[in-house]
Design an enzyme around this catalytic site. Structure first.
Site, PDB file in Angstrom:
ATOM      1  N   ARG A 103       1.016  -0.960   0.321  1.00 39.52           N
ATOM      2  CA  ARG A 103      -0.301  -0.037  -0.255  1.00 39.52           C
ATOM      3  C   ARG A 103       0.669   0.965   0.159  1.00 39.52           C
ATOM      4  O   ARG A 103       0.648   2.214  -0.273  1.00 39.52           O
ATOM      5  CB  ARG A 103      -0.519  -0.101   1.768  1.00 39.52           C
ATOM      6  CG  ARG A 103      -1.860   1.212   1.018  1.00 39.52           C
ATOM      7  CD  ARG A 103      -2.933   1.710   0.446  1.00 39.52           C
ATOM      8  NE  ARG A 103      -3.667   0.286   0.148  1.00 39.52           N
ATOM      9  CZ  ARG A 103      -5.333   0.057  -0.144  1.00 39.52           C
ATOM     10  NH1 ARG A 103      -5.538   0.724   0.082  1.00 39.52           N
ATOM     11  NH2 ARG A 103      -5.258  -0.783  -0.365  1.00 39.52           N
ATOM     12  N   TYR A 143       0.932   4.845  -2.718  1.00 35.10           N
ATOM     13  CA  TYR A 143       0.594   5.944  -2.400  1.00 35.10           C
ATOM     14  C   TYR A 143       1.909   6.992  -2.740  1.00 35.10           C
ATOM     15  O   TYR A 143       1.447   7.797  -3.500  1.00 35.10           O
ATOM     16  CB  TYR A 143       0.566   6.060  -0.573  1.00 35.10           C
ATOM     17  CG  TYR A 143      -0.169   5.396   0.192  1.00 35.10           C
ATOM     18  CD1 TYR A 143      -1.376   5.451  -0.286  1.00 35.10           C
ATOM     19  CD2 TYR A 143       0.134   5.416   1.391  1.00 35.10           C
ATOM     20  CE1 TYR A 143      -2.409   5.206  -0.072  1.00 35.10           C
ATOM     21  CE2 TYR A 143      -1.672   4.969   1.676  1.00 35.10           C
ATOM     22  CZ  TYR A 143      -2.192   4.441   1.351  1.00 35.10           C
ATOM     23  OH  TYR A 143      -3.742   3.954   1.747  1.00 35.10           O
ATOM     24  N   TYR A 195     -12.443   9.931  -4.650  1.00 34.84           N
ATOM     25  CA  TYR A 195     -14.509   9.981  -4.298  1.00 34.84           C
ATOM     26  C   TYR A 195     -14.111  10.266  -2.602  1.00 34.84           C
ATOM     27  O   TYR A 195     -13.346  10.750  -2.244  1.00 34.84           O
ATOM     28  CB  TYR A 195     -14.515   8.494  -5.062  1.00 34.84           C
ATOM     29  CG  TYR A 195     -14.218   7.599  -3.198  1.00 34.84           C
ATOM     30  CD1 TYR A 195     -13.186   6.762  -3.476  1.00 34.84           C
ATOM     31  CD2 TYR A 195     -15.425   8.130  -2.770  1.00 34.84           C
ATOM     32  CE1 TYR A 195     -13.137   6.130  -2.025  1.00 34.84           C
ATOM     33  CE2 TYR A 195     -15.083   6.397  -1.160  1.00 34.84           C
ATOM     34  CZ  TYR A 195     -13.893   5.467  -1.395  1.00 34.84           C
ATOM     35  OH  TYR A 195     -13.992   4.622  -0.022  1.00 34.84           O
ATOM     36  N   HIS A 236     -14.541  13.425   0.152  1.00 38.73           N
ATOM     37  CA  HIS A 236     -14.105  14.467   0.408  1.00 38.73           C
ATOM     38  C   HIS A 236     -12.451  13.734   0.061  1.00 38.73           C
ATOM     39  O   HIS A 236     -11.748  12.955   0.591  1.00 38.73           O
ATOM     40  CB  HIS A 236     -13.981  14.694   1.516  1.00 38.73           C
ATOM     41  CG  HIS A 236     -13.416  15.965   1.806  1.00 38.73           C
ATOM     42  ND1 HIS A 236     -11.532  16.216   1.999  1.00 38.73           N
ATOM     43  CD2 HIS A 236     -13.737  17.816   3.058  1.00 38.73           C
ATOM     44  CE1 HIS A 236     -11.597  17.541   2.223  1.00 38.73           C
ATOM     45  NE2 HIS A 236     -12.657  17.838   2.655  1.00 38.73           N
ATOM     46  N   VAL A 265     -10.333  12.946   3.090  1.00 42.50           N
ATOM     47  CA  VAL A 265     -10.125  12.623   4.369  1.00 42.50           C
ATOM     48  C   VAL A 265     -10.151  11.251   4.019  1.00 42.50           C
ATOM     49  O   VAL A 265     -10.322  10.246   3.581  1.00 42.50           O
ATOM     50  CB  VAL A 265     -12.607  12.364   4.668  1.00 42.50           C
ATOM     51  CG1 VAL A 265     -12.488  11.707   5.519  1.00 42.50           C
ATOM     52  CG2 VAL A 265     -12.307  14.276   4.223  1.00 42.50           C
ATOM     53  N   ALA A 281     -18.202  10.575   3.285  1.00 43.98           N
ATOM     54  CA  ALA A 281     -18.914   9.599   3.772  1.00 43.98           C
ATOM     55  C   ALA A 281     -19.912  10.204   5.528  1.00 43.98           C
ATOM     56  O   ALA A 281     -21.059   9.808   5.421  1.00 43.98           O
ATOM     57  CB  ALA A 281     -17.704   7.758   3.977  1.00 43.98           C
ATOM     58  N   GLN A 316     -13.838   2.319   8.028  1.00 47.36           N
ATOM     59  CA  GLN A 316     -13.127   1.447   7.280  1.00 47.36           C
ATOM     60  C   GLN A 316     -13.514   0.065   8.447  1.00 47.36           C
ATOM     61  O   GLN A 316     -12.463  -1.231   8.304  1.00 47.36           O
ATOM     62  CB  GLN A 316     -11.533   1.106   7.016  1.00 47.36           C
ATOM     63  CG  GLN A 316     -11.483   2.831   5.703  1.00 47.36           C
ATOM     64  CD  GLN A 316     -10.281   3.119   5.633  1.00 47.36           C
ATOM     65  OE1 GLN A 316     -10.201   3.398   4.895  1.00 47.36           O
ATOM     66  NE2 GLN A 316      -8.939   2.292   6.236  1.00 47.36           N
ATOM     67  N   THR A 320     -19.419   2.076   6.935  1.00 46.60           N
ATOM     68  CA  THR A 320     -18.801   2.703   8.256  1.00 46.60           C
ATOM     69  C   THR A 320     -19.810   2.120   9.086  1.00 46.60           C
ATOM     70  O   THR A 320     -21.174   2.544   9.187  1.00 46.60           O
ATOM     71  CB  THR A 320     -19.039   3.986   7.692  1.00 46.60           C
ATOM     72  OG1 THR A 320     -18.553   4.406   6.500  1.00 46.60           O
ATOM     73  CG2 THR A 320     -18.677   5.117   8.594  1.00 46.60           C
TER      74      THR A 320
HETATM   75  C1  LIG Z   1     -10.382   5.186   2.229  1.00 46.75           C
HETATM   76  S1  LIG Z   1     -12.445   5.889   2.374  1.00 46.75           S
HETATM   77  C2  LIG Z   1     -12.181   6.871   1.676  1.00 46.75           C
HETATM   78  C3  LIG Z   1     -13.063   7.871   2.401  1.00 46.75           C
HETATM   79  C4  LIG Z   1     -13.613   9.786   1.563  1.00 46.75           C
HETATM   80  N1  LIG Z   1     -12.454  10.281   0.865  1.00 46.75           N
HETATM   81  C5  LIG Z   1     -14.817  10.547   2.060  1.00 46.75           C
HETATM   82  O1  LIG Z   1     -14.585  11.484   1.785  1.00 46.75           O
HETATM   83  O2  LIG Z   1     -15.249   9.682   2.388  1.00 46.75           O
HETATM   84  C6  LIG Z   1     -12.800   4.783   2.386  1.00 46.75           C
HETATM   85  C7  LIG Z   1     -14.297   4.655   3.749  1.00 46.75           C
HETATM   86  O3  LIG Z   1     -15.141   5.442   3.803  1.00 46.75           O
HETATM   87  C8  LIG Z   1     -15.791   5.402   4.448  1.00 46.75           C
HETATM   88  N2  LIG Z   1     -16.970   5.099   2.574  1.00 46.75           N
HETATM   89  C9  LIG Z   1     -16.395   5.265   1.399  1.00 46.75           C
HETATM   90  N3  LIG Z   1     -17.475   5.007   0.968  1.00 46.75           N
HETATM   91  C10 LIG Z   1     -18.917   4.796   1.511  1.00 46.75           C
HETATM   92  C11 LIG Z   1     -19.890   4.703   1.544  1.00 46.75           C
HETATM   93  N4  LIG Z   1     -20.558   4.515   0.440  1.00 46.75           N
HETATM   94  N5  LIG Z   1     -20.316   4.975   2.447  1.00 46.75           N
HETATM   95  C12 LIG Z   1     -20.484   4.520   3.861  1.00 46.75           C
HETATM   96  N6  LIG Z   1     -19.559   4.861   3.974  1.00 46.75           N
HETATM   97  C13 LIG Z   1     -18.503   5.004   3.098  1.00 46.75           C
HETATM   98  C14 LIG Z   1     -15.643   3.655   4.314  1.00 46.75           C
HETATM   99  O4  LIG Z   1     -15.623   3.881   5.816  1.00 46.75           O
HETATM  100  C15 LIG Z   1     -14.783   3.081   4.394  1.00 46.75           C
HETATM  101  O5  LIG Z   1     -14.245   2.226   4.388  1.00 46.75           O
END
Ligand SMILES: C[S@@+](CC[C@H](N)C(=O)[O-])C[C@H]1O[C@@H](n2cnc3c(N)ncnc32)[C@H](O)[C@@H]1O
Length: 275
Positions: free
Chosen positions: A74, A78, A100, A102, A105, A132, A174, A243
């Site tokens: 990983r 990056y 995708y 924010h 985040v 999310a 996650q 989440t």
């Molecule tokens: C690598 S992070 C990316 C977060 C993303 N940048 C954001 O702003 O939400 C991935 C995590 O975001 C959350 N996530 C992403 N997509 C989601 C969705 N459709 N519904 C709920 N949680 C989501 C989950 O906790 C997931 O494991």
């Protein structure tokens, strides 16, 4: 003829934008403007509908998803993402990177690419996007002003002895890959949800309601919200991108010394924007 000694500023620049969680619908107007005006747009947007739309906005859209397959670790992925963005900036291009949700985040390479671009003298900035957690607040009707809200990466929360406050809401990101440091699985490690339940049970009742939340990613779809008592968490089957939400538990008792010092009404505490 007098030669100017002033250096022309570099043309290369980096702008990081978010495409939102709900495909196309949650991309902000300012992000769209950046995408349209970029020389090149790099993306980490796992959504064919959004990708199709981005390609209509800009003729040069390059997906970076294959870097995840090309790199074994990983961390190497990056670094490859950061180098891809920086190399284009060094070629004096106006580079936009779209992630995708924010873009700042739970996205390590976006922050790091900005730091490195600035260190090399290039302008770099990030625009806010819809995460999310923002979708969760809207779908579950949660206002963090009410009792507060704490937000952790689920595996980090499980492994480290965190001092958290069950009187405030708890968001665990996650959860769908709980225990997997490589983030290559699509499910929690066996036994990880049981360990998390054991960690939470001293702070809540076994019947305390919790929600496994999956936001809709298409305008026409609805979010998937599965409520269950905390004791059922070991049997949950969170989606890869889910989440976990744990509502606040217990009564808070005001510090009467502070109440008296501020001359607040002892029996009728009303905080701005909360109950
Ligand atoms: C690598 S992070 C990316 C977060 C993303 N940048 C954001 O702003 O939400 C991935 C995590 O975001 C959350 N996530 C992403 N997509 C989601 C969705 N459709 N519904 C709920 N949680 C989501 C989950 O906790 C997931 O494991």
């Amino acid at each position: 003829m007098k030669l100017s000694t002033q250096k022309t500023p570099p043309r290369g620049r980096l702008t990081i934008v978010g495409s939102g969680i709900k495909s196309v619908a949650q991309c902000t107007i300012e992000a769209r403007r950046e995408i349209e005006n970029a020389d090149i747009v790099y993306t980490l947007v796992p959504d064919p509908v959004a990708m199709h739309w981005l390609r209509q906005l800009n003729a040069d859209v390059q997906a970076m998803d294959d870097l995840y397959q090309r790199c074994e670790h990983r961390w190497d992925t990056y670094q490859a993402i950061i180098e891809t963005l920086l190399n284009a900036v060094r070629k004096q291009q106006r580079v936009v990177a779209a992630f995708y949700g924010h873009p700042g985040v739970f996205v390590y390479p976006s922050h790091e690419a900005i730091k490195q671009a600035r260190a090399e003298g290039y302008p770099a900035s990030m625009q806010a996007g819809i995460s999310a957690e923002d979708c969760l607040f809207a779908d579950l009707g949660v206002d963090p002003a009410e009792m507060g809200c704490q937000s952790y990466e689920a595996t980090q929360f499980l492994v480290w002895p965190r001092q958290f406050d069950p009187g405030a809401a708890l968001v665990l990101w996650q959860i769908g890959v709980l225990g997997d440091l490589t983030l290559t699985r699509a499910t929690p490690l066996p036994g990880a949800l049981t360990l998390l339940t054991k960690k939470l049970l001293p702070y809540y009742t076994p019947d305390h309601p919790i929600a496994v939340y999956e936001s809709a990613t298409l305008d026409v779809a609805t979010s998937h919200i599965e409520w269950m008592p905390l004791r059922r968490l070991p049997y949950a089957k969170p989606a890869h991108v889910a989440t976990l939400f744990v509502p606040p538990f217990g009564e808070l008792v005001a510090d009467q010394n502070v109440v008296a010092a501020l001359n607040l009404p002892a029996n009728n505490l009303y905080f701005a924007n909360s109950k």
